[in-house]
Design a protein around this motif. Structure first.
Motif, PDB file in Angstrom:
ATOM      1  N   ILE A 129      28.586  51.432  59.646  1.00 30.86           N
ATOM      2  CA  ILE A 129      28.546  51.878  58.253  1.00 30.86           C
ATOM      3  C   ILE A 129      27.178  52.499  57.988  1.00 30.86           C
ATOM      4  O   ILE A 129      26.145  51.873  58.242  1.00 30.86           O
ATOM      5  CB  ILE A 129      28.800  50.707  57.281  1.00 30.86           C
ATOM      6  N   THR A 130      27.173  53.754  57.504  1.00 32.84           N
ATOM      7  CA  THR A 130      25.925  54.454  57.205  1.00 32.84           C
ATOM      8  C   THR A 130      25.956  54.913  55.758  1.00 32.84           C
ATOM      9  O   THR A 130      26.947  55.515  55.344  1.00 32.84           O
ATOM     10  CB  THR A 130      25.775  55.684  58.133  1.00 32.84           C
ATOM     11  N   PRO A 131      24.903  54.687  54.965  1.00 37.70           N
ATOM     12  CA  PRO A 131      23.725  53.898  55.339  1.00 37.70           C
ATOM     13  C   PRO A 131      24.082  52.419  55.482  1.00 37.70           C
ATOM     14  O   PRO A 131      25.084  51.975  54.929  1.00 37.70           O
ATOM     15  CB  PRO A 131      22.757  54.118  54.168  1.00 37.70           C
ATOM     16  N   THR A 132      23.254  51.687  56.214  1.00 38.36           N
ATOM     17  CA  THR A 132      23.520  50.274  56.459  1.00 38.36           C
ATOM     18  C   THR A 132      23.499  49.491  55.145  1.00 38.36           C
ATOM     19  O   THR A 132      22.517  49.542  54.416  1.00 38.36           O
ATOM     20  CB  THR A 132      22.477  49.697  57.434  1.00 38.36           C
ATOM     21  N   PRO A 133      24.601  48.780  54.827  1.00 44.86           N
ATOM     22  CA  PRO A 133      24.622  47.993  53.586  1.00 44.86           C
ATOM     23  C   PRO A 133      23.745  46.748  53.701  1.00 44.86           C
ATOM     24  O   PRO A 133      23.382  46.336  54.798  1.00 44.86           O
ATOM     25  CB  PRO A 133      26.102  47.614  53.440  1.00 44.86           C
ATOM     26  N   LYS A 134      23.435  46.151  52.553  1.00 44.99           N
ATOM     27  CA  LYS A 134      22.631  44.912  52.536  1.00 44.99           C
ATOM     28  C   LYS A 134      23.453  43.730  53.030  1.00 44.99           C
ATOM     29  O   LYS A 134      22.930  42.787  53.587  1.00 44.99           O
ATOM     30  CB  LYS A 134      22.121  44.633  51.121  1.00 44.99           C
ATOM     31  N   SER A 135      24.766  43.798  52.787  1.00 42.41           N
ATOM     32  CA  SER A 135      25.651  42.728  53.246  1.00 42.41           C
ATOM     33  C   SER A 135      27.007  43.329  53.576  1.00 42.41           C
ATOM     34  O   SER A 135      27.344  44.417  53.118  1.00 42.41           O
ATOM     35  CB  SER A 135      25.806  41.650  52.171  1.00 42.41           C
ATOM     36  N   VAL A 182      34.212  45.170  54.400  1.00 39.25           N
ATOM     37  CA  VAL A 182      33.872  45.633  53.059  1.00 39.25           C
ATOM     38  C   VAL A 182      32.352  45.678  52.937  1.00 39.25           C
ATOM     39  O   VAL A 182      31.668  44.696  53.241  1.00 39.25           O
ATOM     40  CB  VAL A 182      34.462  44.695  51.981  1.00 39.25           C
ATOM     41  N   ASP A 183      31.817  46.824  52.487  1.00 44.45           N
ATOM     42  CA  ASP A 183      30.366  46.920  52.324  1.00 44.45           C
ATOM     43  C   ASP A 183      29.941  46.391  50.957  1.00 44.45           C
ATOM     44  O   ASP A 183      30.777  45.960  50.156  1.00 44.45           O
ATOM     45  CB  ASP A 183      29.861  48.347  52.588  1.00 44.45           C
ATOM     46  N   ASP A 184      28.631  46.422  50.683  1.00 43.71           N
ATOM     47  CA  ASP A 184      28.118  45.848  49.437  1.00 43.71           C
ATOM     48  C   ASP A 184      28.462  46.688  48.204  1.00 43.71           C
ATOM     49  O   ASP A 184      28.199  46.277  47.085  1.00 43.71           O
ATOM     50  CB  ASP A 184      26.601  45.593  49.530  1.00 43.71           C
ATOM     51  N   GLN A 185      29.085  47.863  48.406  1.00 41.92           N
ATOM     52  CA  GLN A 185      29.563  48.689  47.291  1.00 41.92           C
ATOM     53  C   GLN A 185      31.068  48.497  47.055  1.00 41.92           C
ATOM     54  O   GLN A 185      31.645  49.137  46.195  1.00 41.92           O
ATOM     55  CB  GLN A 185      29.297  50.174  47.582  1.00 41.92           C
ATOM     56  N   PHE A 230      34.514  36.367  55.234  1.00 43.27           N
ATOM     57  CA  PHE A 230      33.326  36.033  56.033  1.00 43.27           C
ATOM     58  C   PHE A 230      32.231  37.023  55.652  1.00 43.27           C
ATOM     59  O   PHE A 230      32.446  38.232  55.745  1.00 43.27           O
ATOM     60  CB  PHE A 230      33.642  36.157  57.537  1.00 43.27           C
ATOM     61  N   VAL A 231      31.066  36.529  55.212  1.00 48.39           N
ATOM     62  CA  VAL A 231      30.017  37.401  54.689  1.00 48.39           C
ATOM     63  C   VAL A 231      28.720  37.198  55.476  1.00 48.39           C
ATOM     64  O   VAL A 231      28.337  36.077  55.784  1.00 48.39           O
ATOM     65  CB  VAL A 231      29.761  37.108  53.177  1.00 48.39           C
ATOM     66  N   TRP A 232      28.071  38.323  55.780  1.00 48.25           N
ATOM     67  CA  TRP A 232      26.753  38.304  56.426  1.00 48.25           C
ATOM     68  C   TRP A 232      25.801  39.214  55.682  1.00 48.25           C
ATOM     69  O   TRP A 232      26.184  40.269  55.209  1.00 48.25           O
ATOM     70  CB  TRP A 232      26.818  38.785  57.887  1.00 48.25           C
ATOM     71  N   GLN A 233      24.543  38.784  55.581  1.00 51.30           N
ATOM     72  CA  GLN A 233      23.467  39.640  55.075  1.00 51.30           C
ATOM     73  C   GLN A 233      22.913  40.417  56.262  1.00 51.30           C
ATOM     74  O   GLN A 233      22.690  39.842  57.310  1.00 51.30           O
ATOM     75  CB  GLN A 233      22.348  38.798  54.431  1.00 51.30           C
ATOM     76  N   ILE A 234      22.690  41.707  56.083  1.00 52.16           N
ATOM     77  CA  ILE A 234      22.173  42.515  57.190  1.00 52.16           C
ATOM     78  C   ILE A 234      20.690  42.766  56.973  1.00 52.16           C
ATOM     79  O   ILE A 234      20.261  43.089  55.904  1.00 52.16           O
ATOM     80  CB  ILE A 234      22.929  43.863  57.294  1.00 52.16           C
TER      81      ILE A 234
END
Length: 119
Positions: free
Chosen positions: A94-100, A64-67, A115-119
């Motif tokens: 995922i393009t554009p690259t999400p913030k998380s 799941v992206d940040d949107q 499980f969450v990561w900040q990119i």
């Protein structure tokens, strides 16, 4: 000028995230992630003594992206059963690259793991 190690091409080490619920321990470590990678890969280790691990990982995992948009995995490279499973989940970049990003796993021990990561 800004010096950013992500852009310079150095390999970033991503943090392993662990979820321990319902007698099952799941550890997820991104192995390939970010705008430079064509595919995003996650090493997934599932360990239990009491639950049969015969779930189809491509059907119970989403990225799941940040949107809030969900992405299904391209494939799972690993075993399909037993009490310990380790394999690689591969997703399209995922393009554009999400913030998380959030990796959500459902149906192992009847709980949803996040499980969450900040990119």
């Amino acid at each position: 000028t800004q010096n950013n190690s992500d852009i310079s091409g150095t390999v970033q080490k991503w943090e392993s995230k662990i979820d321990d619920q319902a007698n099952v321990t799941v550890t997820v470590t991104p192995t390939l992630l970010g705008e430079k990678s064509g595919e995003w890969k996650f090493d997934v280790v599932v360990d239990t003594h009491s639950v049969e691990l015969d779930q189809d990982m491509t059907k119970i995992v989403v990225l799941v992206d940040d949107q809030g948009k969900e992405y299904a995995p391209l494939n799972w490279e690993g075993p399909t059963g037993g009490h310990q499973r380790e394999g690689i989940l591969t997703f399209s970049k995922i393009t554009p690259t999400p913030k998380s990003i959030e990796l959500k796993i459902s149906d192992i021990g009847n709980v949803v793991r996040s499980f969450v990561w900040q990119i």
